[in-house]
Design a protein around this motif. Structure first.
Motif, PDB file in Angstrom:
ATOM      1  N   ILE A  44       0.962  -1.073   0.085  1.00 43.89           N
ATOM      2  CA  ILE A  44       0.050  -0.144   0.028  1.00 43.89           C
ATOM      3  C   ILE A  44       0.961   1.263   0.046  1.00 43.89           C
ATOM      4  CG2 ILE A  44      -1.854   1.115   1.328  1.00 43.89           C
ATOM      5  CD1 ILE A  44      -2.823  -1.522   2.414  1.00 43.89           C
ATOM      6  N   LEU A  45       1.912   1.151   0.716  1.00 46.82           N
ATOM      7  CA  LEU A  45       2.942   2.270   0.881  1.00 46.82           C
ATOM      8  C   LEU A  45       4.420   1.976   0.355  1.00 46.82           C
ATOM      9  CD1 LEU A  45       2.027   3.303   4.634  1.00 46.82           C
ATOM     10  CD2 LEU A  45       2.050   5.093   2.455  1.00 46.82           C
ATOM     11  N   PRO A  46       4.558   1.955  -1.014  1.00 44.94           N
ATOM     12  CA  PRO A  46       5.794   1.393  -1.546  1.00 44.94           C
ATOM     13  C   PRO A  46       6.855   2.183  -1.029  1.00 44.94           C
ATOM     14  CG  PRO A  46       4.178   1.961  -3.237  1.00 44.94           C
ATOM     15  CD  PRO A  46       3.477   2.649  -1.921  1.00 44.94           C
ATOM     16  N   GLY A  47       7.964   1.501  -0.562  1.00 43.11           N
ATOM     17  CA  GLY A  47       9.285   2.149  -0.031  1.00 43.11           C
ATOM     18  C   GLY A  47       9.033   2.182   1.691  1.00 43.11           C
ATOM     19  N   LEU A  48       7.828   1.734   2.039  1.00 44.62           N
ATOM     20  CA  LEU A  48       7.578   2.010   3.492  1.00 44.62           C
ATOM     21  C   LEU A  48       8.915   1.298   4.523  1.00 44.62           C
ATOM     22  CD1 LEU A  48       5.580   2.660   5.897  1.00 44.62           C
ATOM     23  CD2 LEU A  48       4.827   0.125   5.617  1.00 44.62           C
ATOM     24  N   ILE A  49       9.258   1.913   5.335  1.00 44.77           N
ATOM     25  CA  ILE A  49      10.378   1.014   6.231  1.00 44.77           C
ATOM     26  C   ILE A  49       9.656   0.891   7.634  1.00 44.77           C
ATOM     27  CG2 ILE A  49      12.464   1.095   7.376  1.00 44.77           C
ATOM     28  CD1 ILE A  49      13.250   3.703   5.456  1.00 44.77           C
ATOM     29  N   ILE A  50       9.806  -0.543   7.783  1.00 42.95           N
ATOM     30  CA  ILE A  50       9.015  -0.753   9.000  1.00 42.95           C
ATOM     31  C   ILE A  50      10.113  -1.179  10.136  1.00 42.95           C
ATOM     32  CG2 ILE A  50       7.850  -2.672  10.028  1.00 42.95           C
ATOM     33  CD1 ILE A  50       6.362  -3.254   7.720  1.00 42.95           C
ATOM     34  N   PHE A  51       9.905  -0.218  11.322  1.00 42.76           N
ATOM     35  CA  PHE A  51      10.821  -0.400  12.478  1.00 42.76           C
ATOM     36  C   PHE A  51      10.108  -1.208  13.224  1.00 42.76           C
ATOM     37  CE2 PHE A  51      13.287   2.961  11.136  1.00 42.76           C
ATOM     38  CZ  PHE A  51      12.726   3.652  10.364  1.00 42.76           C
ATOM     39  N   SER A  52      10.834  -2.386  13.695  1.00 39.97           N
ATOM     40  CA  SER A  52      10.089  -3.453  14.574  1.00 39.97           C
ATOM     41  C   SER A  52      10.616  -3.650  15.669  1.00 39.97           C
ATOM     42  CB  SER A  52       9.946  -4.795  13.595  1.00 39.97           C
ATOM     43  OG  SER A  52       9.323  -5.857  14.508  1.00 39.97           O
ATOM     44  N   ASP A  53      10.077  -3.789  16.900  1.00 34.72           N
ATOM     45  CA  ASP A  53      11.035  -4.051  18.246  1.00 34.72           C
ATOM     46  C   ASP A  53      11.228  -5.522  18.038  1.00 34.72           C
ATOM     47  OD1 ASP A  53      10.485  -3.286  21.437  1.00 34.72           O
ATOM     48  OD2 ASP A  53      10.828  -5.380  21.058  1.00 34.72           O
ATOM     49  N   GLU A  54      12.579  -5.791  18.626  1.00 33.86           N
ATOM     50  CA  GLU A  54      13.049  -7.150  18.382  1.00 33.86           C
ATOM     51  C   GLU A  54      12.417  -8.298  19.272  1.00 33.86           C
ATOM     52  OE1 GLU A  54      16.908  -7.694  20.409  1.00 33.86           O
ATOM     53  OE2 GLU A  54      16.458  -6.357  21.988  1.00 33.86           O
ATOM     54  N   LEU A  55      11.368  -8.138  20.067  1.00 33.48           N
ATOM     55  CA  LEU A  55      10.574  -8.943  20.715  1.00 33.48           C
ATOM     56  C   LEU A  55       9.320  -9.148  20.251  1.00 33.48           C
ATOM     57  CD1 LEU A  55      11.910  -9.142  24.348  1.00 33.48           C
ATOM     58  CD2 LEU A  55      12.652 -10.187  22.511  1.00 33.48           C
TER      59      LEU A  55
END
Ligand code: PMP
Length: 408
Positions: free
Chosen positions: A129-140
């Motif tokens: 839906i959002l090309p180029g979207l960077i996802i920041f994800s908690d390691e846990l």
């Protein structure tokens, strides 16, 4: 090629690491929660107290929920009749989605067949839906979020658990004009710690990121109406997508997301895990609807729940057992070794009528194996005293160092 040998050796490897899982065969009887009957492999039956249920509030036994489920079967039958697109949208789906949207102060909700599917399906489609979207994800983050993010296939950055400084560093390093999404949980289920929602929201604002919050271990239990930690902290309006489950505190099964109508609509139209599977059956949607509505009206259950968890933590501490530093209703006790963890769990079940499943790698990192207790409003002082006495005996027997976890 000996295919079976490959499967056998995979199992052997798991067994050697002390991670071979055996499921306790439990029979639950209406009105007996949290007691259950455990059937041993020899066929004998024993009464046990279940200490690791995610039916956190005992809603799976609430007559209001059960009667709603029975009535739904009588009125509407068993299955839903199809996918949501093709004949599988029943009136209760619509009502439940509205109810959940209201619970989280959002415009719209979308149901999935489980919390796992809601995370996987949603996060795997946001980068389309959002090309180029960077996802920041908690390691846990939970495996279902990780699976979704991986399946999406776009850029991702993993920040250290609940570490806002690290999250900010990664946000600052990313191109300022790139679309961004921060994916995190409120209550982390294995440690029982709670994310800094206000701090995360502030960073999201500063760097123009969307937020995706998994409240699976909080819905029903936190906030004045059970809307989760975001409701408790007055931040529901600041989180873009709130995800939850109907299978834990609500005592039924299913998952959902809530958010702005346009956001939810795009996911509804694009997420495979929503589109290509039979929708929740009437009994489940009716039961969930009754459960969500009932818990909205019963804050006293949340208070008793917190009191029970605090009491158990205090009792473990007073007995010198290494209860981990949890600020939620989850009460983990560190063992730190998979073999001892399983041994203690087996002995609790066989000799003391206590059922608590060992939590091993890959659910938690190696060396942090633990017993995870989830006291509910239905666990009595007497049950707690018996549990603590059993743990004390076994701790001494298994030579697990007090307050420091496992010692060789
Ligand atoms: N998110 C988290 C944080 C979970 O712990 C779980 C399940 N334990 C899920 C999602 C999946 O929810 P469900 O059990 O409804 O599939």
């Amino acid at each position: 090629m000996d295919y079976k040998a490959a499967f056998r050796s995979a199992v052997e490897q798991i067994r050697e690491e002390g991670r071979y899982r055996v499921f306790a065969d439990l029979k639950r009887q209406r009105g007996q929660f949290p007691r259950a009957t455990w059937t041993r492999q020899d066929g004998s039956e024993h009464e046990v107290v279940v200490w690791c249920s995610n039916d956190y509030l005992g809603q799976g036994q609430n007559p209001v929920v059960l009667e709603a489920m029975k009535a739904a079967v009588d009125e509407h039958g068993s299955g839903s009749g199809g996918t949501r697109n093709i004949s599988g949208t029943n009136h209760d789906h619509v009502l439940l989605e509205q109810e959940l949207a209201d619970l989280h102060g959002k415009e719209a909700g979308l149901l999935f067949t489980s919390g796992y599917v809601s995370n996987e399906a949603t996060l795997s489609v946001v980068q389309k839906i959002l090309p180029g979207l960077i996802i920041f994800s908690d390691e846990l983050n939970h495996a279902s979020m990780i699976a979704g993010i991986r399946n999406g296939g776009g850029p991702r950055k993993i920040f250290k658990h609940n570490d806002l400084a690290h999250l900010e560093q990664l946000l600052a390093e990313a191109p300022a004009d790139a679309p961004k999404l921060i994916a995190f949980e409120s209550v982390y289920s294995m440690d029982g710690d709670i994310a800094d929602l206000a701090g995360t929201v502030a960073l999201a604002k500063k760097y123009g990121a969307m937020t995706y919050l998994d409240e699976v271990h909080a819905v029903g239990m936190y906030g004045p109406r059970g809307g989760g930690v975001a409701e408790r902290d007055g931040l529901m309006g600041e989180i873009d997508i709130i995800e939850g489950t109907l299978g834990k505190a609500f005592g039924v099964m299913g998952g959902y997301i809530t958010g702005d109508a346009e956001v939810i609509d795009a996911i509804r139209l694009m997420a495979s895990g929503f589109i290509f599977t039979t929708s929740l059956p009437p009994a489940l949607t009716a039961g969930a609807l009754a459960s969500v509505r009932w818990l909205k009206q019963h804050p006293e259950v949340r208070e008793i729940h917190q009191e029970r968890a605090a009491t158990l933590k205090a009792m473990f501490k007073a007995a010198g057992l290494p209860v981990m530093d949890s600020v939620s209703h989850i009460v983990p006790v560190l063992v730190g070794d998979p073999v001892h963890c399983k041994m203690i769990s087996d002995m609790l079940l066989a000799d003391f009528g206590v059922y608590v499943q060992p939590i091993n790698y890959p659910t938690v990192p190696r060396g942090t194996e633990r017993l995870r207790f989830t006291p509910t409003p239905f666990h009595t002082d007497d049950m707690m005293r018996k549990l603590v006495a059993a743990m004390e005996k076994l701790w001494a027997h298994c030579n697990v160092a007090r307050m420091g976890g496992y010692a060789a």
